[in-house]
Design a protein around this motif. Structure first.
Motif, PDB file in Angstrom:
ATOM      1  N   LEU A  24     -38.504  18.925 -19.399  1.00 56.01           N
ATOM      2  CA  LEU A  24     -38.956  18.745 -18.025  1.00 56.01           C
ATOM      3  C   LEU A  24     -39.777  19.942 -17.555  1.00 56.01           C
ATOM      4  CD1 LEU A  24     -38.680  16.465 -16.043  1.00 56.01           C
ATOM      5  CD2 LEU A  24     -36.545  17.446 -15.234  1.00 56.01           C
ATOM      6  N   THR A  25     -39.355  21.124 -17.951  1.00 46.75           N
ATOM      7  CA  THR A  25     -40.101  22.342 -17.602  1.00 46.75           C
ATOM      8  C   THR A  25     -41.520  22.269 -18.166  1.00 46.75           C
ATOM      9  OG1 THR A  25     -38.109  23.701 -17.474  1.00 46.75           O
ATOM     10  CG2 THR A  25     -40.165  24.854 -17.934  1.00 46.75           C
ATOM     11  N   ALA A  26     -41.637  21.874 -19.419  1.00 45.12           N
ATOM     12  CA  ALA A  26     -42.961  21.769 -20.047  1.00 45.12           C
ATOM     13  C   ALA A  26     -43.822  20.729 -19.329  1.00 45.12           C
ATOM     14  CB  ALA A  26     -42.815  21.402 -21.526  1.00 45.12           C
ATOM     15  N   ARG A  27     -43.224  19.612 -18.954  1.00 46.31           N
ATOM     16  CA  ARG A  27     -43.981  18.561 -18.270  1.00 46.31           C
ATOM     17  C   ARG A  27     -44.420  19.026 -16.874  1.00 46.31           C
ATOM     18  NH1 ARG A  27     -40.824  13.060 -18.928  1.00 46.31           N
ATOM     19  NH2 ARG A  27     -42.841  12.160 -18.397  1.00 46.31           N
ATOM     20  N   ILE A  28     -43.538  19.756 -16.188  1.00 52.17           N
ATOM     21  CA  ILE A  28     -43.874  20.292 -14.860  1.00 52.17           C
ATOM     22  C   ILE A  28     -45.052  21.253 -14.977  1.00 52.17           C
ATOM     23  CG2 ILE A  28     -43.058  21.877 -13.048  1.00 52.17           C
ATOM     24  CD1 ILE A  28     -40.260  20.543 -13.401  1.00 52.17           C
ATOM     25  N   GLN A  29     -44.967  22.160 -15.938  1.00 47.71           N
ATOM     26  CA  GLN A  29     -46.035  23.141 -16.109  1.00 47.71           C
ATOM     27  C   GLN A  29     -47.348  22.462 -16.509  1.00 47.71           C
ATOM     28  OE1 GLN A  29     -43.937  25.664 -18.878  1.00 47.71           O
ATOM     29  NE2 GLN A  29     -43.415  27.151 -17.265  1.00 47.71           N
ATOM     30  N   GLU A  76     -50.632  26.947  -9.316  1.00 50.58           N
ATOM     31  CA  GLU A  76     -50.122  28.099 -10.051  1.00 50.58           C
ATOM     32  C   GLU A  76     -48.964  27.625 -10.917  1.00 50.58           C
ATOM     33  OE1 GLU A  76     -47.892  32.303  -9.098  1.00 50.58           O
ATOM     34  OE2 GLU A  76     -49.293  31.512  -7.598  1.00 50.58           O
ATOM     35  N   ILE A  77     -48.946  28.026 -12.165  1.00 48.81           N
ATOM     36  CA  ILE A  77     -47.897  27.576 -13.090  1.00 48.81           C
ATOM     37  C   ILE A  77     -46.651  28.436 -12.886  1.00 48.81           C
ATOM     38  CG2 ILE A  77     -47.258  27.341 -15.523  1.00 48.81           C
ATOM     39  CD1 ILE A  77     -50.218  26.781 -16.090  1.00 48.81           C
ATOM     40  N   THR A  78     -45.549  27.752 -12.640  1.00 47.75           N
ATOM     41  CA  THR A  78     -44.273  28.436 -12.427  1.00 47.75           C
ATOM     42  C   THR A  78     -43.759  28.980 -13.762  1.00 47.75           C
ATOM     43  OG1 THR A  78     -43.781  26.814 -10.688  1.00 47.75           O
ATOM     44  CG2 THR A  78     -41.959  28.181 -11.450  1.00 47.75           C
ATOM     45  N   LEU A  79     -43.269  30.209 -13.730  1.00 47.42           N
ATOM     46  CA  LEU A  79     -42.759  30.844 -14.950  1.00 47.42           C
ATOM     47  C   LEU A  79     -41.521  30.103 -15.477  1.00 47.42           C
ATOM     48  CD1 LEU A  79     -42.924  34.591 -13.864  1.00 47.42           C
ATOM     49  CD2 LEU A  79     -44.512  33.368 -15.377  1.00 47.42           C
ATOM     50  N   ASP A  80     -41.364  30.123 -16.801  1.00 51.08           N
ATOM     51  CA  ASP A  80     -40.185  29.513 -17.428  1.00 51.08           C
ATOM     52  C   ASP A  80     -38.901  30.051 -16.818  1.00 51.08           C
ATOM     53  OD1 ASP A  80     -41.788  28.087 -19.166  1.00 51.08           O
ATOM     54  OD2 ASP A  80     -41.473  29.433 -20.873  1.00 51.08           O
ATOM     55  N   SER A  81     -38.848  31.357 -16.635  1.00 49.10           N
ATOM     56  CA  SER A  81     -37.631  31.989 -16.117  1.00 49.10           C
ATOM     57  C   SER A  81     -37.265  31.471 -14.734  1.00 49.10           C
ATOM     58  CB  SER A  81     -37.785  33.509 -16.094  1.00 49.10           C
ATOM     59  OG  SER A  81     -38.873  33.883 -15.266  1.00 49.10           O
ATOM     60  N   THR A 116     -36.835  16.268  -9.410  1.00 49.08           N
ATOM     61  CA  THR A 116     -37.488  16.044  -8.120  1.00 49.08           C
ATOM     62  C   THR A 116     -38.873  16.696  -8.091  1.00 49.08           C
ATOM     63  OG1 THR A 116     -35.344  15.954  -7.016  1.00 49.08           O
ATOM     64  CG2 THR A 116     -37.248  16.372  -5.611  1.00 49.08           C
ATOM     65  N   LEU A 117     -38.960  17.933  -8.569  1.00 50.60           N
ATOM     66  CA  LEU A 117     -40.243  18.635  -8.614  1.00 50.60           C
ATOM     67  C   LEU A 117     -41.222  17.878  -9.510  1.00 50.60           C
ATOM     68  CD1 LEU A 117     -42.100  21.032  -7.984  1.00 50.60           C
ATOM     69  CD2 LEU A 117     -40.947  22.301  -9.834  1.00 50.60           C
ATOM     70  N   PHE A 118     -40.767  17.401 -10.652  1.00 47.69           N
ATOM     71  CA  PHE A 118     -41.616  16.651 -11.561  1.00 47.69           C
ATOM     72  C   PHE A 118     -42.143  15.386 -10.882  1.00 47.69           C
ATOM     73  CE2 PHE A 118     -41.973  13.181 -14.680  1.00 47.69           C
ATOM     74  CZ  PHE A 118     -43.050  13.656 -15.418  1.00 47.69           C
ATOM     75  N   GLU A 119     -41.262  14.657 -10.220  1.00 47.46           N
ATOM     76  CA  GLU A 119     -41.663  13.414  -9.543  1.00 47.46           C
ATOM     77  C   GLU A 119     -42.699  13.698  -8.456  1.00 47.46           C
ATOM     78  OE1 GLU A 119     -40.902  10.341 -10.469  1.00 47.46           O
ATOM     79  OE2 GLU A 119     -39.633  11.109 -12.086  1.00 47.46           O
ATOM     80  N   THR A 120     -42.489  14.793  -7.695  1.00 45.99           N
ATOM     81  CA  THR A 120     -43.433  15.162  -6.637  1.00 45.99           C
ATOM     82  C   THR A 120     -44.806  15.478  -7.229  1.00 45.99           C
ATOM     83  OG1 THR A 120     -41.614  16.084  -5.336  1.00 45.99           O
ATOM     84  CG2 THR A 120     -43.824  16.799  -4.744  1.00 45.99           C
ATOM     85  N   LEU A 121     -44.836  16.262  -8.300  1.00 43.07           N
ATOM     86  CA  LEU A 121     -46.106  16.601  -8.948  1.00 43.07           C
ATOM     87  C   LEU A 121     -46.777  15.363  -9.535  1.00 43.07           C
ATOM     88  CD1 LEU A 121     -45.020  19.915 -10.725  1.00 43.07           C
ATOM     89  CD2 LEU A 121     -46.649  19.719  -8.823  1.00 43.07           C
TER      90      LEU A 121
END
Length: 183
Positions: free
Chosen positions: A138-143, A152-157, A169-174
């Motif tokens: 999910l992190t990779a898809r969000i980025q 701006e790409i959110t850091l992995d950390s 939720t963030l993924f769905e919004t994006l």
């Protein structure tokens, strides 16, 4: 000295010592079941009739303490097949066998608790790995979406700190923004 590597007839020429050494050799082994008749026959020849009960008590307590494959009923049956005597109720042998059974039950309970804890740990590890894998994907898809949207790409950390439902939720919004459903 490794008794397991010695032939039974090499253990000793003294019958009572041979009984003890063979009992030590096979005591923890599943082979004790097949060796017990021979050990008891040696004991019968080595000990005068009046002293046999003490030896049977010791042998019974030892076997119950160290061998998991022989149950008390089976041990008593084997002993009765060689010796016509019985362990008297409330005798020292009977009390020791009861204590041995209780200790065995307690050890069994503790082993069961430990196995349960270990299974729980294993399930927790598997669940954690599954959640981590989901979060990573999910992190990779969000980025990727952030990059395609010019955000701006959110850091992995930073994303790793969030719960799985927050990331979803963030993924769905994006995704809605990318598809034009949201401003």
């Amino acid at each position: 000295m490794d008794l397991g590597r010695r032939a039974d007839d090499e253990l000793s020429r003294e019958p009572i010592l041979q009984v003890v050494l063979r009992l030590l050799k096979y005591g923890r082994s599943p082979l004790l079941r097949s060796e017990l008749h021979g050990i008891l026959n040696l004991l019968q020849r080595a000990v005068p009739t009046g002293g046999v009960e003490v030896w049977l008590e010791v042998l019974g307590v030892y076997v119950m303490a160290v061998n998991e494959s022989i149950k008390l009923d089976e041990l008593n049956h084997i002993i009765k097949s060689v010796f016509p005597t019985q362990i008297e109720p409330n005798s020292l042998a009977d009390r020791l066998l009861q204590e041995g059974r209780e200790e065995g039950r307690e050890e069994g309970r503790e082993e069961g608790r430990e196995e349960g804890r270990e299974e729980g740990r294993e399930e927790g590890r598997e669940e954690g790995m599954e959640t981590g894998l989901k979060k990573g994907k999910l992190t990779a898809r969000i980025q990727t979406l952030q990059e395609s949207l010019g955000d701006e790409i959110t850091l992995d950390s930073e994303l790793e700190k969030r719960e799985l439902d927050e990331l979803q939720t963030l993924f769905e919004t994006l995704k809605k923004r990318r598809d034009g459903s949201e401003p």
